[in-house]
Design an enzyme around this catalytic site. Structure first.
Site, PDB file in Angstrom:
ATOM      1  N   SER A 112       0.802  -1.353  -0.185  1.00  0.00           N
ATOM      2  CA  SER A 112       0.011   0.015  -0.057  1.00  0.00           C
ATOM      3  C   SER A 112       0.912   1.352  -0.077  1.00  0.00           C
ATOM      4  O   SER A 112       1.531   1.369  -0.944  1.00  0.00           O
ATOM      5  CB  SER A 112      -0.983   0.043   0.968  1.00  0.00           C
ATOM      6  OG  SER A 112      -2.056   0.907   1.221  1.00  0.00           O
ATOM      7  N   HIS A 113       0.692   1.860   1.151  1.00  0.00           N
ATOM      8  CA  HIS A 113       1.412   3.426   1.021  1.00  0.00           C
ATOM      9  C   HIS A 113       2.816   3.258   1.713  1.00  0.00           C
ATOM     10  O   HIS A 113       3.175   4.364   1.753  1.00  0.00           O
ATOM     11  CB  HIS A 113       0.433   4.336   2.040  1.00  0.00           C
ATOM     12  CG  HIS A 113       0.255   3.633   3.422  1.00  0.00           C
ATOM     13  ND1 HIS A 113      -0.593   2.671   3.473  1.00  0.00           N
ATOM     14  CD2 HIS A 113       0.773   3.825   4.657  1.00  0.00           C
ATOM     15  CE1 HIS A 113      -0.592   2.316   4.901  1.00  0.00           C
ATOM     16  NE2 HIS A 113       0.117   3.158   5.322  1.00  0.00           N
ATOM     17  N   LYS A 125      -1.739  -9.671  -0.303  1.00  0.00           N
ATOM     18  CA  LYS A 125      -2.933  -9.961   0.530  1.00  0.00           C
ATOM     19  C   LYS A 125      -4.081 -10.681  -0.403  1.00  0.00           C
ATOM     20  O   LYS A 125      -3.786 -10.669  -1.679  1.00  0.00           O
ATOM     21  CB  LYS A 125      -3.897  -8.722   1.009  1.00  0.00           C
ATOM     22  CG  LYS A 125      -4.286  -7.763  -0.091  1.00  0.00           C
ATOM     23  CD  LYS A 125      -4.956  -6.652   0.422  1.00  0.00           C
ATOM     24  CE  LYS A 125      -5.107  -5.309  -0.733  1.00  0.00           C
ATOM     25  NZ  LYS A 125      -5.951  -4.401  -0.355  1.00  0.00           N
ATOM     26  N   ASP A 276      -2.212   6.665  -3.490  1.00  0.00           N
ATOM     27  CA  ASP A 276      -1.061   5.839  -3.016  1.00  0.00           C
ATOM     28  C   ASP A 276      -0.574   4.532  -3.571  1.00  0.00           C
ATOM     29  O   ASP A 276      -0.790   4.541  -4.969  1.00  0.00           O
ATOM     30  CB  ASP A 276      -1.633   5.500  -1.488  1.00  0.00           C
ATOM     31  CG  ASP A 276      -2.401   4.356  -1.552  1.00  0.00           C
ATOM     32  OD1 ASP A 276      -3.138   4.176  -2.300  1.00  0.00           O
ATOM     33  OD2 ASP A 276      -2.279   3.398  -0.508  1.00  0.00           O
ATOM     34  N   ASP A 278      -1.079   1.565  -4.091  1.00  0.00           N
ATOM     35  CA  ASP A 278      -1.495   0.586  -4.516  1.00  0.00           C
ATOM     36  C   ASP A 278      -3.033   1.402  -5.237  1.00  0.00           C
ATOM     37  O   ASP A 278      -3.916   0.703  -5.674  1.00  0.00           O
ATOM     38  CB  ASP A 278      -2.031  -0.610  -3.865  1.00  0.00           C
ATOM     39  CG  ASP A 278      -2.920  -0.274  -2.732  1.00  0.00           C
ATOM     40  OD1 ASP A 278      -2.686   0.922  -2.079  1.00  0.00           O
ATOM     41  OD2 ASP A 278      -3.479  -1.089  -2.020  1.00  0.00           O
ATOM     42  N   ASP A 280      -5.582   2.899  -3.557  1.00  0.00           N
ATOM     43  CA  ASP A 280      -6.843   2.894  -2.994  1.00  0.00           C
ATOM     44  C   ASP A 280      -7.060   4.135  -1.916  1.00  0.00           C
ATOM     45  O   ASP A 280      -8.193   4.403  -1.603  1.00  0.00           O
ATOM     46  CB  ASP A 280      -7.081   1.503  -2.114  1.00  0.00           C
ATOM     47  CG  ASP A 280      -5.870   1.359  -0.998  1.00  0.00           C
ATOM     48  OD1 ASP A 280      -5.054   2.061  -0.797  1.00  0.00           O
ATOM     49  OD2 ASP A 280      -6.148   0.230  -0.403  1.00  0.00           O
ATOM     50  N   ARG A 281      -5.985   4.909  -1.527  1.00  0.00           N
ATOM     51  CA  ARG A 281      -6.125   6.352  -0.810  1.00  0.00           C
ATOM     52  C   ARG A 281      -6.466   7.224  -1.830  1.00  0.00           C
ATOM     53  O   ARG A 281      -5.985   7.169  -2.980  1.00  0.00           O
ATOM     54  CB  ARG A 281      -5.192   6.307   0.007  1.00  0.00           C
ATOM     55  CG  ARG A 281      -4.974   5.219   1.074  1.00  0.00           C
ATOM     56  CD  ARG A 281      -3.937   5.548   2.131  1.00  0.00           C
ATOM     57  NE  ARG A 281      -3.910   4.204   3.059  1.00  0.00           N
ATOM     58  CZ  ARG A 281      -3.493   4.241   4.187  1.00  0.00           C
ATOM     59  NH1 ARG A 281      -2.876   5.503   4.823  1.00  0.00           N
ATOM     60  NH2 ARG A 281      -3.318   3.428   5.032  1.00  0.00           N
ATOM     61  N   THR A 343     -11.205  -0.188  12.609  1.00  0.00           N
ATOM     62  CA  THR A 343     -10.144   0.285  11.460  1.00  0.00           C
ATOM     63  C   THR A 343      -9.919  -0.920  10.397  1.00  0.00           C
ATOM     64  O   THR A 343      -9.772  -2.015  11.092  1.00  0.00           O
ATOM     65  CB  THR A 343      -9.026   0.840  11.855  1.00  0.00           C
ATOM     66  OG1 THR A 343      -9.195   2.144  12.529  1.00  0.00           O
ATOM     67  CG2 THR A 343      -7.905   1.126  10.830  1.00  0.00           C
ATOM     68  N   GLU A 362     -12.608   6.249   5.733  1.00  0.00           N
ATOM     69  CA  GLU A 362     -11.738   6.265   6.898  1.00  0.00           C
ATOM     70  C   GLU A 362     -11.068   7.602   6.946  1.00  0.00           C
ATOM     71  O   GLU A 362     -10.409   8.018   5.646  1.00  0.00           O
ATOM     72  CB  GLU A 362     -11.001   4.986   6.830  1.00  0.00           C
ATOM     73  CG  GLU A 362     -11.523   3.580   6.753  1.00  0.00           C
ATOM     74  CD  GLU A 362     -10.646   2.494   6.938  1.00  0.00           C
ATOM     75  OE1 GLU A 362     -10.584   1.830   7.619  1.00  0.00           O
ATOM     76  OE2 GLU A 362      -9.845   2.428   5.962  1.00  0.00           O
ATOM     77  N   GLU A 363     -10.530   7.693   8.173  1.00  0.00           N
ATOM     78  CA  GLU A 363      -9.632   8.813   8.437  1.00  0.00           C
ATOM     79  C   GLU A 363      -8.226   8.709   7.681  1.00  0.00           C
ATOM     80  O   GLU A 363      -7.888   9.624   7.400  1.00  0.00           O
ATOM     81  CB  GLU A 363      -9.407   9.356   9.865  1.00  0.00           C
ATOM     82  CG  GLU A 363      -9.015   8.154  10.935  1.00  0.00           C
ATOM     83  CD  GLU A 363      -7.717   7.383  10.378  1.00  0.00           C
ATOM     84  OE1 GLU A 363      -6.756   8.413  10.031  1.00  0.00           O
ATOM     85  OE2 GLU A 363      -7.609   6.292  10.434  1.00  0.00           O
ATOM     86  N   SER A 364      -7.954   7.506   7.396  1.00  0.00           N
ATOM     87  CA  SER A 364      -6.581   7.081   6.831  1.00  0.00           C
ATOM     88  C   SER A 364      -6.657   7.454   5.267  1.00  0.00           C
ATOM     89  O   SER A 364      -6.032   6.758   4.618  1.00  0.00           O
ATOM     90  CB  SER A 364      -6.238   5.908   7.005  1.00  0.00           C
ATOM     91  OG  SER A 364      -7.415   4.848   6.622  1.00  0.00           O
ATOM     92  N   LYS A 375     -11.385   0.511  -0.769  1.00  0.00           N
ATOM     93  CA  LYS A 375     -11.476   1.884  -0.947  1.00  0.00           C
ATOM     94  C   LYS A 375     -10.951   2.275  -2.245  1.00  0.00           C
ATOM     95  O   LYS A 375     -10.035   1.326  -2.774  1.00  0.00           O
ATOM     96  CB  LYS A 375     -10.669   2.610   0.263  1.00  0.00           C
ATOM     97  CG  LYS A 375      -9.256   2.328   0.525  1.00  0.00           C
ATOM     98  CD  LYS A 375      -8.707   2.652   1.974  1.00  0.00           C
ATOM     99  CE  LYS A 375      -7.313   2.511   2.125  1.00  0.00           C
ATOM    100  NZ  LYS A 375      -7.387   1.215   2.690  1.00  0.00           N
TER     101      LYS A 375
HETATM  102  C1  G16 Z   1      -5.218  -0.322   5.659  1.00  0.00           C
HETATM  103  C2  G16 Z   1      -6.729  -0.748   5.448  1.00  0.00           C
HETATM  104  C3  G16 Z   1      -7.404   0.531   5.826  1.00  0.00           C
HETATM  105  C4  G16 Z   1      -6.923   1.027   7.331  1.00  0.00           C
HETATM  106  C5  G16 Z   1      -5.514   1.193   7.148  1.00  0.00           C
HETATM  107  C6  G16 Z   1      -5.074   1.590   8.768  1.00  0.00           C
HETATM  108  O1  G16 Z   1      -4.868   0.432   4.670  1.00  0.00           O
HETATM  109  O2  G16 Z   1      -6.889  -1.215   4.233  1.00  0.00           O
HETATM  110  O3  G16 Z   1      -8.593   0.090   5.734  1.00  0.00           O
HETATM  111  O4  G16 Z   1      -7.442   2.130   7.610  1.00  0.00           O
HETATM  112  O5  G16 Z   1      -4.773   0.284   6.852  1.00  0.00           O
HETATM  113  O6  G16 Z   1      -3.916   1.540   8.799  1.00  0.00           O
HETATM  114  P1  G16 Z   1      -3.241   1.441  10.359  1.00  0.00           P
HETATM  115  O7  G16 Z   1      -3.687   0.491  10.980  1.00  0.00           O
HETATM  116  O8  G16 Z   1      -1.849   1.583  10.003  1.00  0.00           O
HETATM  117  O9  G16 Z   1      -3.873   2.688  10.897  1.00  0.00           O
HETATM  118  P2  G16 Z   1      -3.953   0.486   3.207  1.00  0.00           P
HETATM  119  O10 G16 Z   1      -4.312   1.741   2.545  1.00  0.00           O
HETATM  120  O11 G16 Z   1      -2.722   0.340   4.074  1.00  0.00           O
HETATM  121  O12 G16 Z   1      -4.277  -0.964   2.802  1.00  0.00           O
END
Ligand code: G16
Length: 542
Positions: A112-113, A125, A276, A278, A280-281, A343, A362-364, A375
């Site tokens: 991801s990010h 995943k 980001d 992949d 999704d953000r 989360t 989500e806030e993230s 997402k």
């Molecule tokens: C992943 C999940 C998100 C989640 C994030 C939280 O994001 O897919 O639903 O909000 O992790 O990250 P943390 O546990 O670090 O707060 P991503 O974009 O990394 O796949």
């Protein structure tokens, strides 16, 4: 020929918030990836002869990993493998393919990010047939399997040419290398008013989208430039690179500060956005106005009906617990349910499948809808563009209208990254132990009204998830939440989420740090952050 090979001893590997994420060097250990992939397939029932979608965000080790995943999948009985050309598939595009082609599931290679490159991170995943992240039941089963696995099956075959489109028989199955963008672009065209958005972009509206040298470049070029007529320089860093050009592909205000500076500059673009690693953000910054992910969710939910795909309205809105309550007010006004989940996107899956929620966030920096089960960064940007085109207002004006109508939720997240895991765990445990005594106590003139550790009861499958974050609610209004990240790869990351609701338009124009100053100071004191982590200040504030 299918070979059955012995594994090396393998410590149990527990997938985190979103799959298994480790340093590239960990994944490169002999048979490490093989063990994990076989463990996943060992936990699936009924995959024989079925379709599997495979792709990744293009980061270092993506291509090598895809060869391994495909050969193990075929040796385990999958009948057909759909692969994005060049090994490229954004997470939402993979989710779409799984759904569209009735695949049994998908394997997405991405951290991801998190940064990429030989010294960066890698991840894997598994997504289920609904297109969404594997449910907890499955990830727990995989974890148990990783502790017991003794052998894996793999097809002894030459590597696949990932760059040539087309179908090819391989061993007992069929491989199809497909264009990674085609199906996703069609999906977006089915949801949004492309003519309206094209009109906006041709009216002098200026868009700057930064793909951060990660997976969304090809998607953004096709959609924004080829289909919507944005100028070619609207897409920055549009070629996926194995090391993301050395950048951190997390579109927050620290890593994408250049976009913030651009949007705040005189005569800056009307919309600066990013996605980001992949895809999704999303990051949304209008001219002179950054939109927090929590506000963005609320605004998108309140205006979704302006896009053709959501013209019938939304069935419900879902947000993760640490996300601000801005969306709650919108759901209330719309007369639909608001779901508060732990989360992790996987918790939205059941709500979306059951038709209880249409928009989630989500806030993230993740926002999405029932069009896929992940997402979706470009989706969020396109919905913003659709809304901007219909309303004919600037981002800043839409945000100001929103606050005037619903109130403003001042919000920030303070991350203490890569702290010692022991100290971080002790901090959370100490808070947990103190929960019964906290209500009624005052700190710096603010009284704790309620303190708990968030637990979730899934309304669809009845499952319970506990210990999802310590919440402190204050009598004077305001909230502090503590939780440990589930996506880091070294040490622990403590996240502290701070929020305060301000209904009075005359008081809605403070800067966030000022509006939340007292709660920020308290967040450090109450949890003893310096004591447990040795940190006097967070490493990232968003
Ligand atoms: C992943 C999940 C998100 C989640 C994030 C939280 O994001 O897919 O639903 O909000 O992790 O990250 P943390 O546990 O670090 O707060 P991503 O974009 O990394 O796949």
């Amino acid at each position: 020929m299918i070979q059955t090979l012995a594994t090396t001893p393998f410590e149990g590997q527990r997938p985190g918030t979103s799959g298994l994420r480790k340093k590239v060097k960990v994944f490169q250990q002999p048979r490490y990836l093989e063990n994990f992939v076989q463990s996943i397939f060992d936990c699936l029932e009924g995959a024989h002869g079925q379709t599997l979608v495979v792709g990744g965000d293009g980061r270092f080790f993506n291509r090598e990993a895809i060869q391994i995943v495909v050969k193990i999948a075929l040796a385990n009985g999958f009948g057909r493998i759909l692969i994005g050309r060049g090994g490229i598939l954004s997470t939402p595009a993979a989710s779409n393919l799984i759904r569209k082609y009735g695949a049994f599931g998908g394997v997405i290679l991405s951290a991801s990010h998190n940064p990429g490159g030989p010294d960066g991170d890698f991840g894997i995943k598994y997504n289920a047939s609904n297109g969404g992240p594997a449910p907890e039941k499955l990830t727990e089963a995989v974890f148990a399997r990783t502790k017991a696995i003794k052998e894996y099956r793999i097809l002894d075959a030459p590597d696949i040419d990932l760059d040539r489109l087309g179908a090819l028989g391989l061993g007992p199955g069929l491989i199809e290398v497909i264009d990674p963008v085609d199906d996703y672009a069609l999906l977006m065209q089915s949801l949004f008013d492309f003519d309206k958005i094209r009109g906006l972009l041709q009216s002098g509206f200026r868009l700057r989208f930064d793909a951060m040298s990660a997976v969304t470049g090809p998607y953004a070029k096709r959609i924004f430039v080829d289909l919507l007529g944005a100028s070619a320089d609207s897409v920055l860093n549009g070629t996926p690179l194995p090391d993301f050009g050395g950048h951190h592909p997390d579109p927050n205000l620290v890593n994408a500060k250049h976009l913030l500076d651009l949007a705040m500059s005189k005569d800056g673009p009307d919309l600066c956005a990013a996605s980001d690693g992949d895809g999704d953000r999303n990051l949304i910054i209008g001219a002179g106005r950054y939109v927090t992910p929590s506000d963005s969710l609320a605004i998108l939910a309140g205006n979704a009906h302006l896009a053709p795909g959501y013209a019938r309205g939304v069935a419900g809105v879902a947000r993760s617990m640490p996300t601000s309550a801005a969306a709650d007010k919108v759901a209330e006004r719309l007369g639909v349910n608001l779901y508060e989940t732990p989360t992790g996107w996987k918790f939205f899956g059941n709500l979306l499948d059951a038709g209880l929620a249409t928009i989630c966030g989500e806030e993230s920096a993740g926002t999405g809808s029932d069009h896929v089960r992940e997402k979706d960064g470009l989706w969020a940007i396109l919905l913003w563009l659709n809304i901007l085109a219909v309303r004919g207002q600037s981002v800043a004006a839409i945000v100001a209208d929103h606050w005037a109508e619903y109130g403003r939720n001042y919000y920030c997240r303070r991350d203490y990254e890569e702290v010692e895991a022991e100290g971080a765990n002790a901090l959370v445990q100490a808070l947990r132990d103190a929960l019964p005594e906290l209500p009624g106590k005052s700190f710096g003139g603010l009284k704790i009204a309620k303190a708990d550790d968030f637990a979730y009861h899934d309304p669809v499958d009845g499952s319970d998830t506990t210990q999802q974050g310590i919440r402190l609610l204050f009598s004077e209004g305001g909230r502090i939440v503590y939780r440990l990240s589930g996506t880091g790869t070294s040490g622990a990351t403590l996240r502290v989420y701070i929020e305060r609701y301000e209904p009075d338009p005359a008081k809605q124009n403070l800067d966030t740090e000022t509006a939340l100053a007292d709660l920020i100071a308290l967040s450090q004191e109450i949890a003893g952050i310096a004591h447990y982590t040795g940190r006097l200040a967070p490493s990232v504030v968003t």
